[in-house]
Design a protein around this motif. Structure first.
Motif, PDB file in Angstrom:
ATOM      1  N   VAL A 176       0.836  -1.202   0.000  1.00 11.28           N
ATOM      2  CA  VAL A 176       0.000   0.000   0.000  1.00 11.28           C
ATOM      3  C   VAL A 176       0.870   1.252   0.000  1.00 11.28           C
TER       4      VAL A 176
ATOM      5  N   PRO B  51       2.085   1.412  -6.015  1.00 14.80           N
ATOM      6  CA  PRO B  51       1.328   1.222  -4.772  1.00 14.80           C
ATOM      7  C   PRO B  51       0.177   0.226  -4.979  1.00 14.80           C
ATOM      8  N   LEU B  52      -0.072  -0.573  -3.972  1.00 10.40           N
ATOM      9  CA  LEU B  52      -1.078  -1.628  -4.073  1.00 10.40           C
ATOM     10  C   LEU B  52      -2.466  -1.026  -4.221  1.00 10.40           C
ATOM     11  N   THR B  53      -3.195  -1.573  -5.167  1.00 13.08           N
ATOM     12  CA  THR B  53      -4.588  -1.174  -5.327  1.00 13.08           C
ATOM     13  C   THR B  53      -5.434  -2.431  -5.277  1.00 13.08           C
ATOM     14  N   ASP B  54      -6.713  -2.253  -5.049  1.00 11.48           N
ATOM     15  CA  ASP B  54      -7.629  -3.370  -4.963  1.00 11.48           C
ATOM     16  C   ASP B  54      -7.772  -4.067  -6.297  1.00 11.48           C
TER      17      ASP B  54
ATOM     18  N   ARG C 173      -5.413 -12.550   1.145  1.00 10.81           N
ATOM     19  CA  ARG C 173      -5.440 -11.360   0.318  1.00 10.81           C
ATOM     20  C   ARG C 173      -5.029 -10.184   1.161  1.00 10.81           C
ATOM     21  N   THR C 174      -4.089  -9.445   0.677  1.00 16.52           N
ATOM     22  CA  THR C 174      -3.703  -8.251   1.421  1.00 16.52           C
ATOM     23  C   THR C 174      -4.871  -7.285   1.371  1.00 16.52           C
TER      24      THR C 174
ATOM     25  N   VAL D 139      -6.781  -4.123   1.114  1.00 18.92           N
ATOM     26  CA  VAL D 139      -6.508  -2.745   0.721  1.00 18.92           C
ATOM     27  C   VAL D 139      -7.731  -1.960   1.125  1.00 18.92           C
ATOM     28  N   PHE D 140      -7.527  -0.927   1.849  1.00 11.47           N
ATOM     29  CA  PHE D 140      -8.681  -0.138   2.261  1.00 11.47           C
ATOM     30  C   PHE D 140      -9.149   0.669   1.070  1.00 11.47           C
TER      31      PHE D 140
ATOM     32  N   GLU E  25     -10.236   3.033  -1.908  1.00 16.90           N
ATOM     33  CA  GLU E  25      -9.405   3.745  -2.872  1.00 16.90           C
ATOM     34  C   GLU E  25      -9.156   5.180  -2.414  1.00 16.90           C
TER      35      GLU E  25
ATOM     36  N   LEU F 114      -6.178   5.585  -0.488  1.00 22.89           N
ATOM     37  CA  LEU F 114      -5.021   5.480  -1.341  1.00 22.89           C
ATOM     38  C   LEU F 114      -4.785   6.766  -2.115  1.00 22.89           C
TER      39      LEU F 114
ATOM     40  N   ASN G  93      -3.132   9.141  -0.029  1.00 22.43           N
ATOM     41  CA  ASN G  93      -1.725   8.789   0.067  1.00 22.43           C
ATOM     42  C   ASN G  93      -0.974   9.255  -1.163  1.00 22.43           C
TER      43      ASN G  93
ATOM     44  N   GLU H  55       2.146  11.655  -1.395  1.00 17.56           N
ATOM     45  CA  GLU H  55       3.427  11.305  -1.981  1.00 17.56           C
ATOM     46  C   GLU H  55       3.874  12.338  -2.991  1.00 17.56           C
TER      47      GLU H  55
END
Lengths: 986, 301
Positions: free
Chosen positions: A877, A890-893, B221-222, B224-225, B227, B230, B233, B237
């Protein structure tokens, strides 16, 4: 001075802009890609030539395409590809403006607008049991104000309005167990009859009121000898069938519900009649066609049910349906083969025999085979007489329109049903050829560059732009018949379902040569031949360079695995058949070995249904090479029905009645038994045999080295719960799971077994280098998912120390044997993905340096290129700075679908079935060929073309820039000299 | 003698007791083995096998079964069979394990132990022949343990030379399980098998056996919260890069600037001197600048 600098800057900017093209620009379409549209083997054709300005023919094909073709040029006006399960049964034209298609065994009726192919309406006609689908469109029958048509399917007869597809009435006819064969409507009457067989010994007829569907009469009558095969309608109240023993013809008359039978022995009609006669489906009133194994006979039915032979014709004759001429006469067309040419006859059929209206001979090239189908149409000539045009379908599935003794147009529709593809190199260019060509075109070249320069500087007129476009399309000799330095020009050898081999040029997609393979044609010994696959037989690279490359075509006679095999070897440059073997052992599997003999013929191991291995080529040299490597040959077989995976190796020569040095017995080395109650094999994937891996190590951002586990013997296998084999939605998430295996195929070692709970197939997978990417459906998330597994070798993980490498204490050079226990670690990650897939492939490059792209054949028949970087299991993430520098996203769903990454840009490869990638000689580039009903070819550069300038790079601009710079240097030098001198003089 | 009888009687009693208490689904199975020392992963002639990598909470389940007083475990036994080259399979050893039934209905094997039968003289001869011919030594196991042998046996083979790399024979079993089904068995040397394989018959005819049970893992499965998080984030960045120092970013502009400044300074220092020397002010500096500064100035125009 100021000005000069500005010009430089401008030039510089223009130059640097031309580099940054990532995806395709609109004007680049067609530069390196080509797209061809096909329709497949024509099943039915309906001409539409009345009054319409544009003459057209509507066809339906075995590829499930319904299409309207231009009668003048053979181009496609419109086309619809139906789903593979939605097979078209019948087509017709209603009201003069709708194309009616009946599909899915009489369950779906659709109307398409004739001029533009828009769907007008669709009706589903469900019913309890499957039956022969029938469509009858009377020309002028009206119920109320609506024109109707009749459809029989699934045991029901429906009267349907032509305007909107509404069901006016329906009636079940299956109740008596009758198998309806024909629907009959006589013009002007108000009854419709349906005739068929009840069981095998009874003929039945229903008479219904056409306007209300009311059953007026049902009559049936027993026939002692019974019937076999289908009923063929001759007139509105006469039909013929063959009796159950196949020795006599039965004429059935059923006028107004009165049934009578009349039996005629076949041996009376046809001299030297042997067994196996079939009534060919035809539609010529009063006449039917009887086919035996050596002849085709036209038989006329006389008034009392007596039969009279009209004409006996040769074996390979095709007869069209009847065509009604304006004067109330009827005609039909016959196509026969006569010494390499085809003879077209149009016969006028009248009560007192037949007469020839037209007789023409047409020369066709000899790679077309026999005529399969004929469709005839009439037109009015300049002198007001009747002219005829004929549409013929050949054995190789091609389509021809013949008129006035000439071929008006032809279509290679066999290419819609490609079975397998193999690339082949083109011949090497002879010395001197290219130079001469360049000299000739020097002026052209300069002119072209000037035009390009104009284009770059945006001062080109629209005329110039079109000229540039045209030049680009023709330029770069992309359709030359020689090898190029970048390896973009190749031949694609393509095998079609009809057993024809084509060589397509990758430059423009034209057919270089084609050959209808003798071994894959129907013959006495081989009743239903089928091509299975193509293999590179000989591909001279190092020695034997005077030899042309060749391909091996493997086929079998019949659908079952134990039917006899056929092999042929065809020269890839000329298309000549070098060698062929008919009726060899059965062929279950073909293994190309990694050894070649002194002629660079690749050794192949063909496994038969009895698990014997046969070595090809059958030479002493090949045998010698094979004997040496005998102990290192392993293979696996997956028994999908049994749920068992087995590993095999070669043992020793077979014990057969006649000694065969090239036959070897196999032995089982290992087996994996999947529990039948919880697992069923859904998909397997192995690495491409010709894949090149550039580096075994992967350096991560934190200066760590990870060693890829690169093994040619890895198998990816996915199993799903047996319940979940059906369509998505048939099981609950708790009942279904997808289990994924990585198996070493030499030892049968299970390196990895992981479970995806609540997931179902269909599973598509692709295996490359040390990673697998697979696609499946996640029931819990209600979405498609793609997962990646990367496999790393732990046994080599310690070799990170530079000192170790210098001192030679590392184990990197020690031989690897499959019998050592591998220490592998895997990393995996799953992502949601929006599309469902039809097929999947991965890009291949010459040295394996370029990063990979996964090519996804989407359900919308497009090809999407997805960077492998998106499918990296190390995505997190919040990647650290170092990881970001390494290129970790970056990790996405879910995986992004970037519209620009559609390889097929705006086009569709209808009915997409496969994607083939071929490495070009240029490392950055890979050639992609997608096939289905359409063909599409393009070049891809997954990491952009870092090793070459783009094709539209303006060398002239570069030269001018350099020239201008040199001039500027001189000018400024002289300038400063002068100034200095002046100052010195001061 | 007497003690063993007592022990035997005791053990039988113990077993009976357990069986009565368990009230499990019965298995038609007799064991002549002690259950008392069953707590540890004992293995004759070999090191302890690695505990099966399980994701289920082993300890808690054990505790639960202890509390309820009813253990749902039962013993299970299955045979290893071997073949030399093309010969038929013959019994070679016995695996014993406990079958644990989990409250959710799943069944797993634990406490796998293996005892190999001693090799007979013919077996030894056969084995020597395999080593000489570099041929395969094959083993097989039933594919279903409750309903042996199941649909078919699972087979595995290894070059006999791989097993005999030291004095005795070393073997390593990795049995891949799914409940009570044996999917496959990976059989071979415990470590590497050197290549080219050398023909070296063993001096000691005993097997050092290592066994390992393997169950499948689940894919995790990791998470991921959303979108949105993200996206934030991502924005964050994007703001980060200005952290690079001013010098690191603009050095390419600063150096020429510095040069120009220095040039200008020298010029400025020269100017007063020249002016002081009484030269006509309009010409001197220009002559100097014609050499030193003019190109830079020109570039900036």
């Amino acid at each position: 001075m100021n000005m000069a600098i500005r010009v430089y800057l401008l030039l510089f900017l223009a130059l640097s802009y031309s580099y940054t093209a990532f995806s395709l620009y609109e004007d680049q379409v067609g530069l390196m890609d080509w797209h061809q549209q096909y329709i497949g083997k024509v099943k039915h054709a309906v001409f539409h030539t009345q009054k319409a300005a544009r003459k057209r023919v509507v066809v339906s094909t075995e590829e499930n395409v319904v299409s309207s073709l231009d009668l003048r040029h053979g181009e496609i006006f419109w086309r619809h590809v139906l789903a593979p399960s939605d097979v078209i049964d019948q087509i017709d034209i209603a009201l003069g403006k709708y194309v009616i298609t009946l599909s899915s065994g009489g369950s779906i009726l659709r109307a398409w607008n004739l001029p533009d192919g828009q769907m007008v309406w669709e009706s589903t006609l469900p019913g309890p049991k499957a039956s022969k689908p029938l469509l009858l469109v009377p020309t002028n029958l009206k119920i109320g104000r609506e024109n109707v048509m009749f459809v029989y399917g699934n045991g029901f007869i429906h009267a349907i309005s032509s305007i909107d597809g509404e069901v006016i009435w329906k009636k079940e006819l299956a109740s008596e167990g009758i198998n309806i064969q024909q629907l009959i409507y006589t013009d002007g009457s108000d009854t419709i009859s349906a005739v068929g067989f009840v069981g095998t010994h009874r003929f039945g007829t229903y008479i219904l009121h056409a306007k209300s569907g009311e059953l007026l009469k049902y009559k049936s009558m027993e026939f002692a000898s019974g019937f076999s095969g289908d009923l063929s309608l001759v007139t509105d109240d006469t039909a013929v069938a063959i009796d159950s023993v196949g020795t006599s013809l039965v004429t059935i008359q059923f006028h107004d519900g009165l049934i009578s039978f009349h039996q005629t022995r076949l041996s009376h009609l046809i001299q030297n009649f042997r067994r196996a006669a079939v009534i060919s489906p035809s539609n010529i009133p009063g006449v039917f066609i009887l086919g035996t194994d050596n002849s085709v006979t036209l038989i006329k039915v006389l008034s009392r049910g007596e039969l009279k032979v009209v004409e006996e014709l040769g074996h390979a004759t095709a007869v069209s349906d009847a065509l009604f001429l304006p004067g109330g006469q009827q005609a039909f067309a016959l196509v026969q083969h006569r010494d390499g040419k085809i003879l077209l006859t149009v016969k006028l059929d009248s009560d007192d025999g037949t007469s020839n209206l037209l007789e023409e001979t047409i020369h066709l090239d000899n790679q077309r085979g026999k005529v399969q189908k004929v469709f005839v149409n009439t037109y009015v000539r300049v002198d007001r007489s009747n002219g005829f045009r004929v549409l013929i379908v050949m054995e190789d599935d091609s389509l021809f329109l013949l008129q006035q003794g000439e071929i008006v147009w032809s279509r290679e529709d066999g290419l819609a049903s490609i079975v397998d593809v193999k690339p082949a190199e083109l011949p090497v260019e002879k010395d001197g050829v290219s130079v001469a060509k360049v000299e000739n075109n020097l002026f052209e070249l300069l002119k072209g560059h000037l035009l390009k320069l104009k284009g770059t500087l945006m001062i080109a007129t629209p005329d110039d732009v079109t000229a540039i476009q045209k030049m680009r399309l023709q330029s770069s000799g992309k359709s030359k018949m020689t090898r190029d330095r970048n390896g973009f020009r190749k031949l694609l050898i393509v095998l079609t379902r009809a057993g024809k081999l084509f060589a397509l040029h990758t430059g423009d997609g034209r057919i270089v040569w084609s050959r209808l393979l003798k071994t894959l044609r129907k013959s006495e010994t081989c009743q239903s031949p089928r091509g299975i696959s193509l293999h590179q037989w000989q591909d001279p690279h190092h020695h034997a360079l005077d030899q042309n490359p060749s391909v091996l075509i493997v086929g079998r006679c019949g659908d079952s695995l134990d039917s006899a095999g056929v092999l042929s070897i065809v020269d890839a440059y000329t298309g000549e058949e070098r060698n062929h073997m008919e009726h060899v052992h059965s062929i279950a599997h073909i293994i190309p070995l990694s050894f070649t003999d002194s002629m660079e013929q690749r050794l192949h191991l063909l496994l038969d249904a009895n698990r014997r291995a046969h070595l090809y080529p059958r030479t002493a040299e090949a045998l010698d090479i094979f004997q040496r490597e005998l102990g290192n040959i392993y293979w696996y077989s997956a028994e999908t029905d049994e749920g068992i995976l087995r590993g095999h190796s070669v043992q020793k020569n077979c014990v057969l009645e006649e000694a065969d040095n090239f036959c070897f017995d196999s032995r089982d080395l290992w087996s994996i038994v999947f529990p039948s109650e919880s697992e069923k094999i859904a998909a397997t994937a192995i690495r491409s045999l010709n894949e090149v891996v550039h580096t075994q190590a992967k350096v991560t951002a934190d200066q760590e080295v990870m060693y890829k586990y690169v093994s040619k013997n890895l198998l990816f296998l996915a199993t799903v719960a047996p319940k979940a084999v059906g369509p998505i939605g048939s099981v609950t998430p708790d009942e279904s799971s997808l289990i994924v295996y990585l198996i070493d195929t030499v030892t049968g070692r299970i390196l990895l077994r992981v479970t995806h709970h609540g997931s179902v197939g269909p599973v598509h997978a692709v295996f490359s280098e040390n990673w697998v990417v697979y696609h499946y459906f996640n029931l819990r998330a209600h979405r498609y998912e793609m997962s990646v597994i990367e496999i790393y070798d732990q046994a080599r993980a310690e070799n990170k120390d530079v000192l170790k490498l210098v001192l030679g204490t590392h184990n990197l050079t020690s031989p690897i044997t499959a019998y050592s226990r591998p220490e592998v670690s895997t990393k995996s990650q799953s992502y949601f993905f929006a599309h469902s897939l039809k097929t999947m492939a991965v890009t291949l490059t010459a040295k394996g340096i370029t990063s990979k792209q996964v090519l996804l054949g989407t359900i919308g028949d497009q090809v999407l290129a997805l960077d492998k970087r998106f499918l990296d299991p190390r995505r997190t993430v919040n990647p650290t700075q170092a990881e970001k520098e390494e290129g970790i996203i970056p990790l996405t769903d879910s995986l992004p679908i970037i519209p620009q990454s559609y390889v097929t840009h705006a086009l569709k490869v209808e009915g997409l079935r496969g994607i083939v990638t071929v490495p070009a000689k240029l490392e950055s580039t890979t050639l992609v060929f997608a096939y289905g009903t359409d063909l599409f070819f393009t070049r891809l550069a997954p990491s952009r073309t870092y090793d070459s300038l783009t094709e539209d790079f303006s060398y002239a601009l570069l030269l001018i820039t350099i020239g201008a710079l040199v001039v500027a240097i001189f000018v400024t030098w002289i300038w400063s000299e002068k100034k200095e001198l002046q100052e010195k003089w001061r | 003698m007497a003690t063993t009888t007592i022990a035997k009687i005791l053990s039988w009693f113990f077993l009976l007791n357990i069986v009565l208490q368990l009230a499990t689904t019965s298995f038609a199975f007799q064991s002549d083995e002690l259950l008392v020392d069953d707590d540890e992963f004992g293995l004759e002639g070999g090191r302890l096998p690695d505990p099966p990598p399980e994701t289920r909470p082993v300890t808690s389940a054990r505790r639960r079964s202890a509390e309820s007083g009813s253990d749902l475990d039962s013993k299970i036994q299955f045979q290893l069979e071997h073949a030399f080259g093309d010969s038929d399979f013959s019994p070679a050893g016995t695996f014993t394990a406990r079958l644990k039934t989990w409250p959710n209905g799943g069944q797993t094997l634990t406490k796998l132990r293996f005892s190999r039968n001693a090799l007979s003289q013919t077996d030894k001869e056969n084995f020597k022949r395999l080593i000489e011919g570099d041929d395969f030594y094959q083993i097989r196991l039933p594919s279903n343990l409750l309903n042996q042998p199941g649909r078919e046996h699972v087979i595995s083979s290894v070059k006999a030379r791989c097993l005999s790399q030291r004095d005795a024979l070393d073997e390593h079993f990795v049995i891949n399980m799914d409940g009570v089904n044996v999917l496959g068995v990976n059989y071979g040397a415990p470590g590497s098998c050197q290549y080219p394989r050398v023909s070296r018959p063993p001096t000691k005819w005993s097997f050092n056996s290592h066994t390992l049970l393997k169950y499948s893992n689940e894919v995790l499965r990791t998470p991921v919260f959303t979108e949105a998080v993200l996206g934030e984030n991502g924005e964050g960045e994007e703001l980060k890069p200005p952290e690079r120092s001013f010098w690191a970013k603009y050095w390419m502009y600063l150096i020429p600037l510095g040069l120009i400044v220095m040039n200008a300074m020298t010029q400025a220092m020269n100017m007063p001197e020249e002016q002081g020397a009484g030269q006509p002010g309009s010409q001197g500096p220009q002559a100097i600048s014609g050499r030193g500064q003019a190109p830079a100035v020109r570039r900036r125009n």
